[in-house]
Design a protein around this motif. Structure first.
Motif, PDB file in Angstrom:
ATOM      1  N   MET A  39      37.409  24.336  36.580  1.00 53.15           N
ATOM      2  CA  MET A  39      38.722  24.869  36.943  1.00 53.15           C
ATOM      3  C   MET A  39      38.993  26.181  36.211  1.00 53.15           C
ATOM      4  SD  MET A  39      40.746  23.638  39.068  1.00 53.15           S
ATOM      5  CE  MET A  39      42.449  23.947  38.704  1.00 53.15           C
ATOM      6  N   ALA A  40      38.772  26.138  34.894  1.00 48.27           N
ATOM      7  CA  ALA A  40      39.041  27.312  34.069  1.00 48.27           C
ATOM      8  C   ALA A  40      38.171  28.481  34.511  1.00 48.27           C
ATOM      9  CB  ALA A  40      38.820  26.987  32.599  1.00 48.27           C
ATOM     10  N   LEU A  41      36.890  28.198  34.762  1.00 50.20           N
ATOM     11  CA  LEU A  41      35.945  29.239  35.139  1.00 50.20           C
ATOM     12  C   LEU A  41      36.305  29.851  36.496  1.00 50.20           C
ATOM     13  CD1 LEU A  41      33.071  30.274  34.043  1.00 50.20           C
ATOM     14  CD2 LEU A  41      32.184  28.991  35.978  1.00 50.20           C
ATOM     15  N   VAL A  42      36.502  28.977  37.487  1.00 51.42           N
ATOM     16  CA  VAL A  42      36.770  29.457  38.850  1.00 51.42           C
ATOM     17  C   VAL A  42      38.055  30.266  38.892  1.00 51.42           C
ATOM     18  CG1 VAL A  42      37.348  28.731  41.195  1.00 51.42           C
ATOM     19  CG2 VAL A  42      35.465  27.639  39.997  1.00 51.42           C
ATOM     20  N   THR A  43      39.114  29.729  38.295  1.00 52.29           N
ATOM     21  CA  THR A  43      40.383  30.444  38.356  1.00 52.29           C
ATOM     22  C   THR A  43      40.269  31.786  37.646  1.00 52.29           C
ATOM     23  OG1 THR A  43      41.082  29.003  36.555  1.00 52.29           O
ATOM     24  CG2 THR A  43      42.008  28.565  38.700  1.00 52.29           C
ATOM     25  N   HIS A  44      39.551  31.784  36.519  1.00 52.51           N
ATOM     26  CA  HIS A  44      39.379  33.040  35.794  1.00 52.51           C
ATOM     27  C   HIS A  44      38.627  34.062  36.647  1.00 52.51           C
ATOM     28  CE1 HIS A  44      39.486  35.482  32.236  1.00 52.51           C
ATOM     29  NE2 HIS A  44      38.240  35.815  32.479  1.00 52.51           N
ATOM     30  N   GLU A  45      37.572  33.602  37.318  1.00 59.06           N
ATOM     31  CA  GLU A  45      36.766  34.504  38.149  1.00 59.06           C
ATOM     32  C   GLU A  45      37.522  35.003  39.374  1.00 59.06           C
ATOM     33  OE1 GLU A  45      33.807  35.855  37.479  1.00 59.06           O
ATOM     34  OE2 GLU A  45      34.067  34.879  35.538  1.00 59.06           O
ATOM     35  N   LEU A  46      38.564  34.257  39.792  1.00 58.36           N
ATOM     36  CA  LEU A  46      39.333  34.671  40.970  1.00 58.36           C
ATOM     37  C   LEU A  46      40.314  35.797  40.645  1.00 58.36           C
ATOM     38  CD1 LEU A  46      40.195  31.250  42.655  1.00 58.36           C
ATOM     39  CD2 LEU A  46      38.895  33.123  43.669  1.00 58.36           C
ATOM     40  N   ARG A  47      40.623  35.926  39.354  1.00 58.63           N
ATOM     41  CA  ARG A  47      41.660  36.897  38.995  1.00 58.63           C
ATOM     42  C   ARG A  47      41.239  38.331  39.286  1.00 58.63           C
ATOM     43  NH1 ARG A  47      44.327  35.891  33.382  1.00 58.63           N
ATOM     44  NH2 ARG A  47      46.313  36.156  34.412  1.00 58.63           N
ATOM     45  N   ASN A  48      39.995  38.686  38.956  1.00 59.83           N
ATOM     46  CA  ASN A  48      39.558  40.074  39.165  1.00 59.83           C
ATOM     47  C   ASN A  48      39.584  40.505  40.621  1.00 59.83           C
ATOM     48  OD1 ASN A  48      39.271  40.834  36.526  1.00 59.83           O
ATOM     49  ND2 ASN A  48      37.172  40.046  36.387  1.00 59.83           N
ATOM     50  N   PRO A  49      38.952  39.742  41.530  1.00 61.04           N
ATOM     51  CA  PRO A  49      39.030  40.174  42.934  1.00 61.04           C
ATOM     52  C   PRO A  49      40.464  40.267  43.455  1.00 61.04           C
ATOM     53  CG  PRO A  49      37.834  38.079  42.716  1.00 61.04           C
ATOM     54  CD  PRO A  49      38.051  38.600  41.342  1.00 61.04           C
ATOM     55  N   ILE A  50      41.314  39.349  43.058  1.00 57.69           N
ATOM     56  CA  ILE A  50      42.701  39.406  43.546  1.00 57.69           C
ATOM     57  C   ILE A  50      43.394  40.665  43.014  1.00 57.69           C
ATOM     58  CG2 ILE A  50      44.969  38.288  43.504  1.00 57.69           C
ATOM     59  CD1 ILE A  50      43.446  35.618  43.255  1.00 57.69           C
ATOM     60  N   ALA A  51      43.150  40.964  41.730  1.00 61.32           N
ATOM     61  CA  ALA A  51      43.748  42.170  41.147  1.00 61.32           C
ATOM     62  C   ALA A  51      43.264  43.407  41.905  1.00 61.32           C
ATOM     63  CB  ALA A  51      43.398  42.266  39.671  1.00 61.32           C
ATOM     64  N   ALA A  52      41.979  43.426  42.288  1.00 63.99           N
ATOM     65  CA  ALA A  52      41.427  44.573  43.018  1.00 63.99           C
ATOM     66  C   ALA A  52      42.093  44.709  44.384  1.00 63.99           C
ATOM     67  CB  ALA A  52      39.917  44.420  43.165  1.00 63.99           C
ATOM     68  N   ILE A  53      42.232  43.584  45.106  1.00 65.43           N
ATOM     69  CA  ILE A  53      42.875  43.619  46.436  1.00 65.43           C
ATOM     70  C   ILE A  53      44.296  44.173  46.315  1.00 65.43           C
ATOM     71  CG2 ILE A  53      43.793  42.188  48.320  1.00 65.43           C
ATOM     72  CD1 ILE A  53      41.389  40.275  47.763  1.00 65.43           C
ATOM     73  N   ARG A  54      45.031  43.664  45.327  1.00 67.88           N
ATOM     74  CA  ARG A  54      46.410  44.112  45.161  1.00 67.88           C
ATOM     75  C   ARG A  54      46.470  45.587  44.776  1.00 67.88           C
ATOM     76  NH1 ARG A  54      50.341  40.654  41.916  1.00 67.88           N
ATOM     77  NH2 ARG A  54      51.559  42.309  42.818  1.00 67.88           N
ATOM     78  N   GLY A  55      45.543  45.988  43.915  1.00 69.25           N
ATOM     79  CA  GLY A  55      45.506  47.385  43.481  1.00 69.25           C
ATOM     80  C   GLY A  55      45.280  48.338  44.647  1.00 69.25           C
ATOM     81  N   TYR A  56      44.284  48.005  45.494  1.00 65.23           N
ATOM     82  CA  TYR A  56      43.976  48.886  46.621  1.00 65.23           C
ATOM     83  C   TYR A  56      45.067  48.850  47.682  1.00 65.23           C
ATOM     84  CZ  TYR A  56      39.512  50.236  44.774  1.00 65.23           C
ATOM     85  OH  TYR A  56      38.556  50.782  43.978  1.00 65.23           O
ATOM     86  N   ALA A  57      45.703  47.672  47.846  1.00 66.21           N
ATOM     87  CA  ALA A  57      46.827  47.587  48.792  1.00 66.21           C
ATOM     88  C   ALA A  57      47.946  48.517  48.335  1.00 66.21           C
ATOM     89  CB  ALA A  57      47.326  46.146  48.889  1.00 66.21           C
ATOM     90  N   GLU A  58      48.171  48.552  47.018  1.00 64.88           N
ATOM     91  CA  GLU A  58      49.205  49.433  46.480  1.00 64.88           C
ATOM     92  C   GLU A  58      48.876  50.902  46.719  1.00 64.88           C
ATOM     93  OE1 GLU A  58      50.429  48.830  42.267  1.00 64.88           O
ATOM     94  OE2 GLU A  58      50.737  46.766  42.997  1.00 64.88           O
ATOM     95  N   LEU A  59      47.584  51.249  46.504  1.00 60.78           N
ATOM     96  CA  LEU A  59      47.153  52.633  46.741  1.00 60.78           C
ATOM     97  C   LEU A  59      47.368  53.010  48.194  1.00 60.78           C
ATOM     98  CD1 LEU A  59      43.866  53.061  44.666  1.00 60.78           C
ATOM     99  CD2 LEU A  59      46.108  54.109  44.285  1.00 60.78           C
ATOM    100  N   LEU A  60      47.009  52.100  49.112  1.00 62.25           N
ATOM    101  CA  LEU A  60      47.187  52.364  50.538  1.00 62.25           C
ATOM    102  C   LEU A  60      48.670  52.546  50.875  1.00 62.25           C
ATOM    103  CD1 LEU A  60      44.818  50.068  52.633  1.00 62.25           C
ATOM    104  CD2 LEU A  60      44.943  52.559  52.626  1.00 62.25           C
ATOM    105  N   ALA A  61      49.516  51.739  50.247  1.00 62.65           N
ATOM    106  CA  ALA A  61      50.951  51.806  50.529  1.00 62.65           C
ATOM    107  C   ALA A  61      51.521  53.171  50.162  1.00 62.65           C
ATOM    108  CB  ALA A  61      51.685  50.696  49.784  1.00 62.65           C
ATOM    109  N   ASP A  62      50.891  53.820  49.170  1.00 65.58           N
ATOM    110  CA  ASP A  62      51.342  55.155  48.764  1.00 65.58           C
ATOM    111  C   ASP A  62      50.967  56.227  49.782  1.00 65.58           C
ATOM    112  OD1 ASP A  62      52.381  54.077  46.527  1.00 65.58           O
ATOM    113  OD2 ASP A  62      50.707  54.619  45.215  1.00 65.58           O
ATOM    114  N   ASP A  63      50.013  55.867  50.666  1.00 66.36           N
ATOM    115  CA  ASP A  63      49.535  56.811  51.665  1.00 66.36           C
ATOM    116  C   ASP A  63      50.598  56.975  52.758  1.00 66.36           C
ATOM    117  OD1 ASP A  63      48.286  58.165  53.683  1.00 66.36           O
ATOM    118  OD2 ASP A  63      46.384  57.079  53.500  1.00 66.36           O
ATOM    119  N   ALA A  64      51.130  58.183  52.877  1.00 63.77           N
ATOM    120  CA  ALA A  64      52.253  58.413  53.798  1.00 63.77           C
ATOM    121  C   ALA A  64      51.823  58.356  55.259  1.00 63.77           C
ATOM    122  CB  ALA A  64      52.899  59.754  53.491  1.00 63.77           C
ATOM    123  N   GLY A  65      50.523  58.500  55.521  1.00 59.44           N
ATOM    124  CA  GLY A  65      50.083  58.619  56.910  1.00 59.44           C
ATOM    125  C   GLY A  65      49.854  57.312  57.660  1.00 59.44           C
ATOM    126  N   LEU A  66      50.370  56.192  57.147  1.00 58.13           N
ATOM    127  CA  LEU A  66      50.119  54.912  57.808  1.00 58.13           C
ATOM    128  C   LEU A  66      50.996  54.726  59.036  1.00 58.13           C
ATOM    129  CD1 LEU A  66      49.781  52.315  54.895  1.00 58.13           C
ATOM    130  CD2 LEU A  66      47.979  53.454  56.178  1.00 58.13           C
TER     131      LEU A  66
END
Ligand code: ADP
Length: 273
Positions: A39-66
């Motif tokens: 449990m500890a391992l899996v949940t820990h390993e899930l944090r990085n990909p989720i952070a990346a998805i959220r980070g890139y979604a935020e970058l895209l949201a800043d893009d005015a041309g959507l």
């Protein structure tokens, strides 16, 4: 005599059964430990990909041309990945609890200030549902505790109060110091900080909890029938974590029906320890 041999045989058999039981218990313990570690391992390993998805979604949201369609898709990605992150954070907290890794960082803090901050952060959500939020807080409520973990407790109770109270309802938050009721009956006021308890009470006029379900409220994954019937989504993890944090601080949390409908949660924490 045969009697003696018979008794001897039975004693041996008992011993064998006991040994089997010990081995079984050992195997179950080992499996339980492996489950906690996984449990500890899996949940820990899930944090990085989720952070990346959220980070890139935020970058895209800043893009005015959507386009507006792209914007809609992006909102879903943002909402769902936030939800996923909360779930993973909760599961990680539970895994930490099970492996004894939920440690507290105890420092002096002002509980009144912490509560005001939490209220401030939840104001938009309350406003969106036209809920009246009233607070009765002292100017200062100094104590010693883990500020981040207490914020988690307040955030969870406030977001539940908002979530489980229909539009137009009310939420009241009260905090203060109370003399701790202790067993020593010398009738003397020791006048020491150790005797004091910081109390936070969060009451709502919401959907409430059926009387016979209060005893399960703080168990993992438990969801009251009122919440399910109302079609309100949740995991049933928040209150289990909340209670674990309060207990780790040496405090208590209780829930009770509110007069006139709704629920009252009371958190009591030793002010100095
Ligand atoms: P979740 O909200 O994700 O289901 P929680 O652990 O925070 O999980 O709460 C467990 C359950 O307790 C909820 O599903 C709900 O049934 C009940 N509950 C918690 N807070 C309230 C509240 N303020 N009013 C009514 N029911 C509540």
């Amino acid at each position: 005599s045969t009697d003696v041999t018979e008794r001897h045989r039975m004693a041996e058999q008992r011993e064998r059964l006991l040994e089997q039981e010990r081995q079984q218990v050992g195997r179950l313990r080992e499996m339980d430990r492996m489950k906690d570690e996984l449990m500890a391992l899996v949940t820990h390993e899930l944090r990085n990909p989720i952070a990346a998805i959220r980070g890139y979604a935020e970058l895209l949201a800043d893009d005015a041309g959507l386009s507006s369609t792209q914007q809609t898709f992006l909102d879903v990605i943002d909402r769902k990945s936030t939800q996923l992150q909360r779930l993973v954070d909760d599961l990680l907290d539970l895994a930490r609890l099970d492996t004894g890794q939920l440690t507290l960082d105890i420092r002096p803090l002002d509980l009144a200030h912490l509560t005001r901050q939490a209220l401030q952060d939840h104001r938009p959500a309350a406003q969106a549902k036209q809920l009246t939020v009233t607070a009765e807080l002292p100017a200062r409520l100094p104590m010693r505790a883990d500020a981040l973990r207490l914020r988690q407790v307040l955030d969870n109770l406030l977001s539940n109060a908002i979530k489980y109270t229909p539009s137009g309802g009310a939420i009241t938050v009260t905090a203060g110091l109370a003399a701790r009721r202790d067993d020593d009956s010398d009738g003397q006021d020791e006048g020491e900080d150790e005797g004091e308890t910081a109390v936070v009470i969060i009451a709502d006029t919401g959907i409430g909890i059926p009387a016979e379900q209060y005893e399960h409220l703080f168990s993992r994954f438990f969801r009251a029938s009122t919440a399910k019937d109302a079609g309100i989504k949740g995991t049933g993890l928040g209150l289990a974590i909340t209670r674990a944090i309060v207990t780790a601080h040496g405090g208590t949390i209780t829930a009770a029906p509110r007069d006139g409908g709704g629920t009252v949660f009371t958190v009591a924490l030793p002010a100095a320890w």
